[in-house]
Scaffold this motif. Sequence first.
Motif: not given
Length: 139
Positions: A11-37
């Motif tokens: 797929x062209x992209x998937x979306x990875x969510x993290x926690x913003x350390x300056x605002x731990x109550x707010x998740x941040x999401x962005x597209x990613x597109x590289x994965x390898x095993x």
Amino acid sequence: MDEIVRYLTSIPAWYLATIDETDPGQPRVRPFSFAAADAGKLWFCTSRDKDVWRELGAHPKFELSGWKPGAYWIVVTGEADLADDANVSERVREEGFRHMVGIGEAHESAHDGRLAFFSVRNGRARFCDIDGSERTVAF
């Protein structure tokens, strides 16, 4: 592991969510597109100067999700092992470099100091279908 990488790279992209350390109550999401095993691990690539690298350094837990039309969707949870960047193989480093340059990132080489890799600890992938069924793979 191979099934997870095949799905994510189909797929062209998937979306990875993290926690913003300056605002731990707010998740941040962005597209990613590289994965390898490699070496029994799932690897992702980003840049050290991006918020995602800083956020994962402060809070390593993440979740990603992607969907392929006409198929199921995937949800992957785990913890980013940023220290594992020192152990990434030359093959994954080269593939990640080529991928990042291909999507418009400015890296001079596979050993550019900005280029960063992380593996996944305590990973779990859920393959979910619209009918409510799902299959889980721990890695």
